[in-house]
Write a protein that holds these residues in place. Structure first.
Motif, PDB file in Angstrom:
ATOM      1  N   ILE A  26       0.843  -1.201   0.000  1.00  7.67           N
ATOM      2  CA  ILE A  26       0.000   0.000   0.000  1.00  7.67           C
ATOM      3  C   ILE A  26       0.875   1.247   0.000  1.00  7.67           C
ATOM      4  O   ILE A  26       0.647   2.198  -0.763  1.00  7.67           O
ATOM      5  N   ALA A  27       1.893   1.261   0.870  1.00 10.98           N
ATOM      6  CA  ALA A  27       2.763   2.429   0.984  1.00 10.98           C
ATOM      7  C   ALA A  27       3.564   2.667  -0.286  1.00 10.98           C
ATOM      8  O   ALA A  27       3.682   3.808  -0.754  1.00 10.98           O
ATOM      9  N   ILE A  28       4.090   1.601  -0.880  1.00  9.85           N
ATOM     10  CA  ILE A  28       4.948   1.768  -2.059  1.00  9.85           C
ATOM     11  C   ILE A  28       4.118   2.207  -3.260  1.00  9.85           C
ATOM     12  O   ILE A  28       4.509   3.078  -4.036  1.00  9.85           O
ATOM     13  N   ILE A  29       2.929   1.615  -3.425  1.00 14.30           N
ATOM     14  CA  ILE A  29       2.080   1.931  -4.570  1.00 14.30           C
ATOM     15  C   ILE A  29       1.577   3.372  -4.514  1.00 14.30           C
ATOM     16  O   ILE A  29       1.448   4.041  -5.544  1.00 14.30           O
ATOM     17  N   ILE A  99       2.689   6.523   3.877  1.00 13.94           N
ATOM     18  CA  ILE A  99       2.591   7.103   2.532  1.00 13.94           C
ATOM     19  C   ILE A  99       3.100   8.538   2.527  1.00 13.94           C
ATOM     20  O   ILE A  99       3.904   8.929   1.664  1.00 13.94           O
ATOM     21  N   LEU A 100       2.655   9.337   3.480  1.00 14.96           N
ATOM     22  CA  LEU A 100       3.065  10.742   3.534  1.00 14.96           C
ATOM     23  C   LEU A 100       4.565  10.873   3.787  1.00 14.96           C
ATOM     24  O   LEU A 100       5.234  11.730   3.196  1.00 14.96           O
ATOM     25  N   ASN A 101       5.096  10.017   4.660  1.00 14.00           N
ATOM     26  CA  ASN A 101       6.519  10.087   4.982  1.00 14.00           C
ATOM     27  C   ASN A 101       7.386   9.670   3.800  1.00 14.00           C
ATOM     28  O   ASN A 101       8.317  10.389   3.401  1.00 14.00           O
ATOM     29  N   TYR A 102       7.089   8.522   3.226  1.00 15.82           N
ATOM     30  CA  TYR A 102       7.936   8.009   2.152  1.00 15.82           C
ATOM     31  C   TYR A 102       7.774   8.797   0.864  1.00 15.82           C
ATOM     32  O   TYR A 102       8.690   8.833   0.037  1.00 15.82           O
ATOM     33  N   ALA A 103       6.623   9.452   0.671  1.00 17.74           N
ATOM     34  CA  ALA A 103       6.462  10.307  -0.505  1.00 17.74           C
ATOM     35  C   ALA A 103       7.497  11.423  -0.502  1.00 17.74           C
ATOM     36  O   ALA A 103       8.022  11.804  -1.555  1.00 17.74           O
TER      37      ALA A 103
END
Length: 219
Positions: A26-29, A99-103
């Motif tokens: 979910i996070a990577i996508i 998601i917000l962090n890795y973006a």
């Protein structure tokens, strides 16, 4: 240490690993396209958009992921007026945080990839009569992703390990079941089993990205 005991502790940890894998995908996508969008904002000629993007990247990269997760899970509901509308399931809140962090990290990776492309590429495309969209899609983006791929691979492996932070917001994942077994049985063996599972996941991911790198060299 019997085989039966290893099987007994491994089965629940593999169940927890399903949550780890789900969060990873979910996070990577979601974070990769969001990160690219933030990169475009940061390079925008609109100063307002660029300032928002740079501030976002600075804040998300400058504060710990754990703090961000705790704020989203437990802090947002305490906000006056809007807090009651920001209550989320713990796993959903964790996904939002990752998601917000890795973006933000992917945005910096993509920015570095764009900077690595020689300006002559743009000029050559203009001479050949390519439109701005054609230049971006056919020339710039393929080169950018090829340059950024090793950094994306490293960040993705870090993401697998960071999923252990789900433990801090009470989401039952791999580390949760390992800690439960350690507390129950007074042995550190569950930690070793958890470590092996993490290593296997990162090994598969490493092999996948190596395959992508080899393939990209021939395209």
């Amino acid at each position: 240490m019997s085989i039966d005991y290893l099987i007994k502790i491994t089965i629940p940890m593999l169940q927890g690993a399903q949550m780890t894998v789900l969060l990873f995908f979910i996070a990577i996508i979601a974070s990769i396209p969001l990160g690219f969008l933030i990169t475009l904002m940061a390079k925008s000629s609109n100063r307002g958009l660029a300032a928002i993007a740079h501030t976002y990247i600075y804040v998300m990269r400058g504060t710990p992921l754990l703090l961000q997760l705790l704020f989203i899970c437990f802090g947002l509901p305490l906000l006056p007026v809007v807090g009651e509308y920001l209550v989320m399931d713990r796993f959903v809140a964790a996904c939002v945080g990752f998601i917000l962090n890795y973006a933000a990290y992917f945005a910096e990776i993509f920015r570095g990839g764009l900077l690595a492309i020689d300006k002559g590429q743009y000029e050559a495309a203009q001479v050949l009569g390519f439109s701005k969209w054609q230049t971006t899609r056919k020339i710039i983006l393929p080169q950018m992703f090829r340059v950024a791929l090793p950094a994306v691979a490293n960040e993705s492996i870090t993401l697998v390990k960071d999923t252990a932070l789900l433990y801090a917001v009470a989401v039952p994942e791999l580390l949760h079941f390992a800690q439960t077994a350690v507390n129950r049985d007074f042995t550190i063996m569950p930690f070793f089993v958890a470590g092996v599972i993490y290593l296997l996941m990162t090994l598969l991911l490493t092999l996948f990205f190596k395959w992508l790198e080899r393939r990209s060299k021939f395209e």
